[in-house]
Design a protein around this motif. Structure first.
Motif, mmCIF file in Angstrom:
data_model
loop_
_atom_site.group_PDB
_atom_site.id
_atom_site.type_symbol
_atom_site.label_atom_id
_atom_site.label_comp_id
_atom_site.label_asym_id
_atom_site.label_seq_id
_atom_site.Cartn_x
_atom_site.Cartn_y
_atom_site.Cartn_z
ATOM 1 N N ARG A 134 0.836 -1.203 0.000
ATOM 2 C CA ARG A 134 0.000 0.000 0.000
ATOM 3 C C ARG A 134 0.871 1.254 0.000
ATOM 4 N NH1 ARG A 134 1.706 -3.207 4.261
ATOM 5 N NH2 ARG A 134 1.519 -2.138 6.217
ATOM 6 N N ASN A 135 0.241 2.324 -0.535
ATOM 7 C CA ASN A 135 0.917 3.635 -0.612
ATOM 8 C C ASN A 135 2.223 3.571 -1.406
ATOM 9 O OD1 ASN A 135 -1.081 4.961 1.068
ATOM 10 N ND2 ASN A 135 -0.190 3.800 2.758
ATOM 11 N N VAL A 136 2.080 3.133 -2.650
ATOM 12 C CA VAL A 136 3.247 3.059 -3.530
ATOM 13 C C VAL A 136 3.130 4.151 -4.600
ATOM 14 C CG1 VAL A 136 4.476 1.641 -5.223
ATOM 15 C CG2 VAL A 136 3.525 0.588 -3.155
ATOM 16 N N LEU A 137 4.227 4.841 -4.845
ATOM 17 C CA LEU A 137 4.281 5.847 -5.904
ATOM 18 C C LEU A 137 5.303 5.410 -6.940
ATOM 19 C CD1 LEU A 137 3.764 8.697 -7.137
ATOM 20 C CD2 LEU A 137 5.613 9.530 -5.646
ATOM 21 N N ILE A 138 4.852 5.316 -8.202
ATOM 22 C CA ILE A 138 5.762 4.961 -9.286
ATOM 23 C C ILE A 138 5.733 6.103 -10.291
ATOM 24 C CG2 ILE A 138 6.280 3.265 -11.082
ATOM 25 C CD1 ILE A 138 4.784 1.182 -9.471
ATOM 26 N N THR A 139 6.877 6.757 -10.486
ATOM 27 C CA THR A 139 6.864 7.934 -11.363
ATOM 28 C C THR A 139 8.238 8.180 -11.991
ATOM 29 O OG1 THR A 139 6.297 10.288 -11.472
ATOM 30 C CG2 THR A 139 7.380 9.554 -9.458
ATOM 31 N N GLY A 140 8.217 8.592 -13.249
ATOM 32 C CA GLY A 140 9.441 9.069 -13.891
ATOM 33 C C GLY A 140 10.505 8.016 -14.111
ATOM 34 N N ASN A 141 10.104 6.770 -14.304
ATOM 35 C CA ASN A 141 11.074 5.726 -14.653
ATOM 36 C C ASN A 141 11.031 5.511 -16.160
ATOM 37 O OD1 ASN A 141 11.624 4.637 -11.755
ATOM 38 N ND2 ASN A 141 9.389 4.615 -11.929
ATOM 39 N N THR A 142 12.076 4.878 -16.716
ATOM 40 C CA THR A 142 12.008 4.488 -18.120
ATOM 41 C C THR A 142 11.886 2.966 -18.206
ATOM 42 O OG1 THR A 142 14.399 4.263 -18.372
ATOM 43 C CG2 THR A 142 13.449 6.441 -18.781
ATOM 44 N N TYR A 143 11.108 2.516 -19.191
ATOM 45 C CA TYR A 143 10.800 1.094 -19.317
ATOM 46 C C TYR A 143 11.067 0.662 -20.750
ATOM 47 C CZ TYR A 143 7.969 2.348 -15.227
ATOM 48 O OH TYR A 143 7.531 2.827 -14.015
ATOM 49 N N GLU A 144 11.845 -0.371 -20.914
ATOM 50 C CA GLU A 144 12.116 -0.844 -22.268
ATOM 51 C C GLU A 144 12.128 -2.370 -22.288
ATOM 52 O OE1 GLU A 144 15.685 -0.112 -25.410
ATOM 53 O OE2 GLU A 144 15.187 1.539 -24.054
ATOM 54 N N ASN A 145 11.370 -2.936 -23.187
ATOM 55 C CA ASN A 145 11.403 -4.367 -23.457
ATOM 56 C C ASN A 145 11.248 -5.219 -22.195
ATOM 57 O OD1 ASN A 145 11.631 -6.620 -25.123
ATOM 58 N ND2 ASN A 145 13.831 -6.817 -24.713
ATOM 59 N N GLY A 146 10.106 -5.123 -21.564
ATOM 60 C CA GLY A 146 9.855 -5.942 -20.375
ATOM 61 C C GLY A 146 8.694 -6.897 -20.576
ATOM 62 N N GLY A 147 8.630 -7.935 -19.729
ATOM 63 C CA GLY A 147 7.473 -8.816 -19.681
ATOM 64 C C GLY A 147 7.257 -9.673 -20.902
ATOM 65 N N TYR A 148 8.314 -9.877 -21.692
ATOM 66 C CA TYR A 148 8.125 -10.581 -22.971
ATOM 67 C C TYR A 148 8.096 -12.100 -22.824
ATOM 68 C CZ TYR A 148 13.227 -10.639 -22.504
ATOM 69 O OH TYR A 148 14.491 -10.804 -22.034
ATOM 70 N N GLU A 149 8.552 -12.598 -21.680
ATOM 71 C CA GLU A 149 8.594 -14.054 -21.513
ATOM 72 C C GLU A 149 8.453 -14.386 -20.028
ATOM 73 O OE1 GLU A 149 12.332 -15.727 -22.690
ATOM 74 O OE2 GLU A 149 11.478 -17.720 -23.032
#
Lengths: 410, 337
Positions: free
Chosen positions: A309-324
């Motif tokens: 609970r009370n999680v903040l996710i902001t301003g990250n970069t994401y590339e090529n995830g979750g593919y397998e």
């Protein structure tokens, strides 16, 4: 020397004169503590016992082979090697103790050496406040193996911890593990080929930043477990870390909590309160870049809250995830088309027979960043409860966490 | 050096005169004496016969230490008293010394002293020379090769590890202090080496006062007349709980095995490991009721490998009887919880 011999001789004479009937050799003289030119394992342990409070134990260049674990229980001591690549403590022949170096005193600095192939954990510090781990390498030279020690750097039950510029390789649990502690900075480290790169567990107020976390099974973990003296992990910030290619198989021995970490995860937050994730670079993590999950096994600990609970996710970069996706998530991903979005929440918002809780998750990222809640509701895991939704949670950001300041270091 | 010489002289002179006495000045000195004999606890440096006032005692259940024989002695300065405590270690006065010699028959390996100094207990290891004439202070411990068959009939050859001074503290940690482990009323309340009940005897000698009519008594770990639970809990208390307790070295595990613990999870039932690493074997929990093969507790007791074996210190061999007891206890547990 002459004086000592004389005194021994006197003692012998007196004993003999006394008619004790004990006509044996003079007892071996006791050598005073001194720094030998060549430091062997016994001499090193002797120095660690005899060092005065506030003293420095210098480790020379070269390799020292150890058959037992080392330990330090004197406050304010610095153990200083000639450099990570110059002073090597080799534990491949270790016969005893649960770790390579155990520190149980306060205000200790360990820096500038390598710990190699310990049978258990690498360096453990327990109840050791205001410790600094700096410029160290802790590694298992054969690479990932379930027979490697669990933790590389392992501060526990301590206040004010700094871990910086440390490289940890091939720990069968977490490379850098901070447990049941408060006020923590973990920065500028390299964690690679471990099951978990860096793990903050049952701890409060931790800043984890500027780390390179790669080729682990899971990169950064923020966990809380029941049934430990300290529960209620909260207030951790993960920022400006490079978390990429954490696709090594999970080689943790079964039974340990990290054995459940799916290979290919960048960040996992489990059963924690107030976590901020920002400015991180997440690349090529095959299961998911970010996982937000509740603690799933049964528990009885009444102090324990298993939800995220009370999680903040902001301003990250994401590339090529979750593919397998791997592990339990592989099965769930199959039901959803085979791959997973950048950010995955289990959607568990209640436990036992309690009412659902507002988790207050905030995903403040561009629309291009994909998200799913699996909508599981509660554990134990039941695939028939799966009701995935890509609708972002409508949490509201609370007050931002303050930067951790340590009482003993910048 | 000078002080050592004087200490030695005192002992020697005492030995020449009337009944020798322990040397309290050496006992309470800041620095450890170079040799065990300097303390004057024994009639001569071979350490076989104690002087008057140094009393042999034993515990209902010993810690398993590679099948060593243990000779325990207590010294309490004349005119002082031991405080009676119901469940904690007895409150020995400053100046007290607890002596424990580890031996295989006539071959003495090491003698450990616990000295109660003004600012707390200090743990000091002494190692016997091969001639068995003298035990010398050994702060870094020692490794001693033991031939096959010496420890027990079927025991393999192995390296016996005398713990170093820090390792002494690891097991004797109690919060921020160092403390004895064994001498609690419940572990002493039985006929000892003098052939009489030790609590009654210590009371009669004036060491103990305020002793209740029926002091607590621990079950004997291998007493077939005790229940399996009593036996197992007695075994875990003396073999594990010095670290696995709230104030011990393994506090962070949350696995607490002392006699007083009633919470099944704290005792390991259904409890997931915290930092076991490969010490978990392939088991998921510390105790899986009904299934010792799936219980980490039994797995780690049945190992002699560093990083897996528990206890981590002081054991190179496997205590087969202890493993069998704990396995039987787990097997008997209701698997249907």
């Amino acid at each position: 020397m002459l004086k000592r011999a004389m005194i021994s001789a006197m003692g012998l004479t007196l004993l003999t004169a006394c008619g004790s009937g004990n006509e044996t050799d003079t007892p071996a003289p006791i050598d005073a503590a001194q720094t030998p030119d060549v430091l062997d394992a016994t001499a090193l342990q002797a120095l660690l016992i005899e060092v005065e409070e506030g003293g420095i134990v210098e480790l020379p260049e070269g390799t020292i082979e150890l058959v037992d674990g080392l330990s330090l229980d004197v406050n304010g001591v610095t153990i200083r090697g000639a450099g990570q690549d110059k002073t090597i403590l080799d534990f491949s022949g270790q016969q005893g103790a649960g770790e390579g170096l155990l520190i149980t005193s306060d205000d200790v600095i360990v820096e500038g050496f390598t710990m190699r192939d310990t049978k258990g954990d690498g360096i453990k510090s327990k109840g050791a406040d205001r410790i600094i781990y700096r410029d160290l390498t802790v590694e298992w030279s054969g690479g990932p193996d379930e027979n490697n020690g669990a933790y590389g750097v392992y501060p526990v039950e301590s206040t004010d911890i700094l871990v910086e510029r440390v490289t940890v390789r091939a720990a069968s649990d977490a490379g850098i593990y901070v447990g049941q502690s408060d006020n923590i900075i973990v920065r500028d480290n390299v964690a690679e080929y471990n099951v978990a790169g860096i793990e903050i567990e049952n701890s409060t107020r931790a800043d984890v930043y500027n780390n390179v976390v790669t080729k682990n099974a899971g990169g950064l973990l923020v966990f809380d477990l029941p049934d430990l003296p300290k529960v209620g992990g909260n207030s951790t910030r993960l920022f400006n870390n490079r978390i990429f290619d954490n696709n090594t198989r999970n080689f943790a021995p079964p039974g340990n909590i990290v054995a459940s970490v799916p290979s290919g995860t960048g960040i996992i937050v489990q059963a924690n309160d107030k976590v901020e994730i920002f400015g991180n670079e997440l690349t090529d993590n095959r299961t998911a870049h970010v996982l937000l999950v509740a603690y799933s096994p049964e528990f009885e600990d009444e102090r324990y809250n298993p939800l995220v609970r009370n999680v903040l996710i902001t301003g990250n970069t994401y590339e090529n995830g979750g593919y397998e996706p791997q592990g339990d998530l592989q099965m769930l991903a199959m039901l959803m088309g085979g791959s997973l979005p950048d950010i995955v929440a289990d959607g568990v918002d209640r436990w036992h027979d309690k009412d659902p809780v507002d988790l207050n998750l905030v995903i403040d990222e561009p629309e291009s960043v994909s998200y799913v809640s699996l909508g599981l509701g509660a554990y134990p895991l039941d695939p028939s409860n799966l009701s995935p939704s890509d609708e972002r949670p409508n949490g509201t950001p609370g007050e931002r966490l303050q930067a951790v300041t340590l009482s003993h270091s910048e | 050096m000078k002080r050592i010489l004087i200490g030695a002289l005192t002992v020697v002179l005492a030995a020449c005169g009337r009944a020798p006495l322990p040397d309290l000045e050496t006992i309470l000195a800041d620095k450890p004496a170079p040799a065990l004999s300097d303390y004057g606890l024994f009639m001569d440096p071979t350490g076989r016969v104690p002087v008057d006032g140094v009393l042999k005692y034993d515990l209902i259940n010993p810690l398993f230490s590679d099948h060593t024989d243990k000779h325990r002695y207590a010294y309490v300065p004349a005119g002082t008293r031991v405080g009676y405590t119901e469940s904690d270690v007895l409150a020995f006065p400053v100046g007290s010394v607890l002596v424990k010699t580890f031996a295989y028959g006539d071959r003495y390996l090491e003698t450990r002293l616990l000295i109660h100094k003004a600012d707390g207990w200090e743990a000091l290891p002494y190692v016997w020379n091969t001639e068995q004439t003298e035990a010398i202070y050994a702060p870094v411990g020692k490794r001693i090769e033991i031939a096959a068959g010496l420890a027990a009939k079927d025991a393999p050859g192995f390296t016996y590890a005398v713990p170093n001074k820090n390792q002494c503290k690891t097991c004797h940690q109690n919060g921020d202090a160092v403390s004895p482990i064994g001498p609690k009323v419940r572990n002493l309340n039985h006929p000892g080496p003098q052939g009489v009940n030790q609590i009654a005897d210590w009371a009669e000698r004036g060491w103990l006062s305020d002793v209740p009519v029926a002091p607590p008594r621990m079950a004997q770990a291998f007493d077939p007349n005790a229940s399996l639970t009593e036996q197992a809990r007695a075994y875990l208390d003396i073999n594990c709980a010095h670290c696995h307790k709230a104030s011990g070295s393994a506090s962070n595990s949350g696995l607490w095995l002392d006699w007083e613990i009633e919470d099944a999870v704290k005792l390991g039932v259904g409890k997931h490991p915290t930092a076991a690493g490969r010490g978990s074997g392939s088991a998921l929990v510390v105790i899986e009721p009904g299934d010792p093969e799936q219980s980490i507790l039994a797995y780690r007791m049945a190992s002699a490998e560093a990083g897996v074996a528990m206890p981590e210190l002081g054991r190179a061999l496997i205590h087969d009887e202890g493993v069998a007891l704990i396995e039987a206890w787990i097997r008997e547990m209701d698997s249907d919880r």
